[in-house]
Design an enzyme around this catalytic site. Sequence first.
Site, mmCIF file in Angstrom:
data_model
loop_
_atom_site.group_PDB
_atom_site.id
_atom_site.type_symbol
_atom_site.label_atom_id
_atom_site.label_comp_id
_atom_site.label_asym_id
_atom_site.label_seq_id
_atom_site.Cartn_x
_atom_site.Cartn_y
_atom_site.Cartn_z
ATOM 1 C CD GLU A 1 -1.002 -13.990 7.346
ATOM 2 O OE1 GLU A 1 -0.476 -12.908 7.667
ATOM 3 O OE2 GLU A 1 -0.753 -15.052 7.917
ATOM 4 C CD GLU B 1 4.157 -13.455 6.345
ATOM 5 O OE1 GLU B 1 4.434 -14.067 5.275
ATOM 6 O OE2 GLU B 1 3.009 -13.087 6.626
ATOM 7 C CB ALA C 1 2.182 -7.447 10.301
ATOM 8 N N GLY D 1 0.630 -10.103 6.120
ATOM 9 C CA GLY D 1 -0.665 -9.862 6.750
ATOM 10 C C GLY D 1 -1.675 -9.258 5.780
HETATM 11 N N1 CAA Z 1 5.913 -2.688 7.569
HETATM 12 C C1 CAA Z 1 6.362 -1.433 7.798
HETATM 13 N N2 CAA Z 1 6.713 -0.577 6.798
HETATM 14 C C2 CAA Z 1 6.595 -1.032 5.531
HETATM 15 C C3 CAA Z 1 6.148 -2.333 5.230
HETATM 16 C C4 CAA Z 1 5.779 -3.176 6.323
HETATM 17 N N3 CAA Z 1 5.292 -4.417 6.142
HETATM 18 N N4 CAA Z 1 6.159 -2.491 3.885
HETATM 19 C C5 CAA Z 1 6.600 -1.330 3.371
HETATM 20 N N5 CAA Z 1 6.874 -0.435 4.355
HETATM 21 C C6 CAA Z 1 7.371 0.927 4.233
HETATM 22 C C7 CAA Z 1 8.848 0.935 3.871
HETATM 23 O O1 CAA Z 1 9.646 0.773 5.038
HETATM 24 C C8 CAA Z 1 8.966 2.303 3.241
HETATM 25 O O2 CAA Z 1 9.017 3.263 4.274
HETATM 26 P P1 CAA Z 1 10.185 4.406 4.261
HETATM 27 O O3 CAA Z 1 9.860 5.216 3.028
HETATM 28 O O4 CAA Z 1 9.949 5.133 5.547
HETATM 29 O O5 CAA Z 1 11.467 3.683 4.168
HETATM 30 C C9 CAA Z 1 7.642 2.479 2.520
HETATM 31 O O6 CAA Z 1 6.729 1.568 3.127
HETATM 32 C C10 CAA Z 1 7.713 2.134 1.034
HETATM 33 O O7 CAA Z 1 8.278 0.839 0.900
HETATM 34 P P2 CAA Z 1 9.587 0.530 -0.008
HETATM 35 O O8 CAA Z 1 10.459 1.717 -0.104
HETATM 36 O O9 CAA Z 1 10.193 -0.734 0.526
HETATM 37 O O10 CAA Z 1 8.879 0.261 -1.410
HETATM 38 P P3 CAA Z 1 9.389 -0.687 -2.600
HETATM 39 O O11 CAA Z 1 8.478 -0.413 -3.754
HETATM 40 O O12 CAA Z 1 10.853 -0.571 -2.798
HETATM 41 O O13 CAA Z 1 9.103 -2.190 -2.065
HETATM 42 C C11 CAA Z 1 7.816 -3.946 -1.038
HETATM 43 C C12 CAA Z 1 7.806 -2.619 -1.814
HETATM 44 C C13 CAA Z 1 8.402 -5.077 -1.878
HETATM 45 C C14 CAA Z 1 6.375 -4.265 -0.675
HETATM 46 C C15 CAA Z 1 8.677 -3.781 0.250
HETATM 47 O O14 CAA Z 1 8.247 -2.615 0.924
HETATM 48 C C16 CAA Z 1 8.569 -4.928 1.220
HETATM 49 O O15 CAA Z 1 9.194 -5.957 1.011
HETATM 50 N N6 CAA Z 1 7.779 -4.759 2.299
HETATM 51 C C17 CAA Z 1 7.673 -5.745 3.347
HETATM 52 C C18 CAA Z 1 6.771 -6.906 2.931
HETATM 53 C C19 CAA Z 1 6.737 -7.952 4.030
HETATM 54 O O16 CAA Z 1 7.735 -8.516 4.412
HETATM 55 N N7 CAA Z 1 5.535 -8.200 4.572
HETATM 56 C C20 CAA Z 1 5.342 -9.156 5.657
HETATM 57 C C21 CAA Z 1 5.312 -8.424 6.977
HETATM 58 S S1 CAA Z 1 5.274 -9.526 8.372
HETATM 59 C C22 CAA Z 1 3.670 -10.029 8.485
HETATM 60 O O17 CAA Z 1 2.818 -9.627 7.730
HETATM 61 C C23 CAA Z 1 3.391 -11.020 9.620
HETATM 62 C C24 CAA Z 1 1.989 -11.572 9.637
HETATM 63 O O18 CAA Z 1 1.760 -12.676 9.165
HETATM 64 C C25 CAA Z 1 0.916 -10.887 10.300
#
Ligand code: CAA
Length: 259
Positions: free
Chosen positions: A113, A133, A67, A110
């Site tokens: 999911e 998460e 998400a 998400g």
């Molecule tokens: N939401 C918003 N933006 C996201 C994102 C997310 N879930 N995942 C990645 N992005 C964005 C980053 O902020 C980044 O944007 P900027 O260039 O503007 O900074 C861009 O995508 C590229 O990401 P990274 O620079 O972080 O890429 P990376 O290769 O270094 O890392 C990753 C990749 C490990 C996937 C890392 O991006 C990450 O940990 N993302 C979040 C994953 C996460 O926590 N997901 C759970 C979300 S909560 C949820 O899903 C709740 C639910 O149950 C519904």
Amino acid sequence: MSYEFILTEAQYQPHVALIRLNRPKELNALNLQLMQEIKHALLEFDQNEDVRCIIITGNERAFAAGADIKQMESRTAIDMLVIDQFETWDQIRKTKKPVIAAVSGFCLGGGCELAMTCDMIVASETAKFGQPEIKLAIMPGAGGTQRLTRAVGKALAMEMVLTGKFISADEAMEAGLINRVVPEELYLEEAVKLAKEIAQQSPVAVRLAKESVLKAFDTGLQEGLYFERKNFYMCFASEDQKEGMNAFVEKRNAVFKGR
Ligand code: CAA
């Protein structure tokens, strides 16, 4: 309808529709509009009689990294309650036609999911699955604690949900989370192959069979068996059942019409 965050093709292959998540810079982070768009596209394909199977995919780097954290960051519990984003997910789950997730790269939160809400998952060997998460001091909210646990069992689900660790496509395969692992250049092709195989079957029988398998998640055994039996009998009301059995007897290929 035109979409901003997804690309769609009703006839990507004969009888196979495609939805491609298209926020590549954000690793296909699932904002509210994107989820609405998926819901609309699925509904549109569900109502299109030429479509018999649907594939949801992302790109090589990410199916979806969860998400949209930036969209959620400042929300309060009451904002979340009022927005009620998971209502959209409930609609997605109601899709009557089979939906296959073709996954490469990050399939997290998400994103994982969403893939688990689909009926089958075909993965590239580069795919990484996880429910991270917990690292944001939240927990899965779109089915992660329930569908992951049912798919891989308590031990692995608990570890993934409580530590946020990712598992590889091979580990996901071994744990029973996904259907296939193939080299990266083949994951979409492999999903299409599976979709075409399903598209050759009777759409009526496929619909009733999908509904019956999903029922196993919602009921006890007796009720599930009863539900299955009704759907089994219902198949005999279709022209396709006559065609299927007649083709077997006549030693020819059946041609199904979905009637
Ligand atoms: N939401 C918003 N933006 C996201 C994102 C997310 N879930 N995942 C990645 N992005 C964005 C980053 O902020 C980044 O944007 P900027 O260039 O503007 O900074 C861009 O995508 C590229 O990401 P990274 O620079 O972080 O890429 P990376 O290769 O270094 O890392 C990753 C990749 C490990 C996937 C890392 O991006 C990450 O940990 N993302 C979040 C994953 C996460 O926590 N997901 C759970 C979300 S909560 C949820 O899903 C709740 C639910 O149950 C519904």
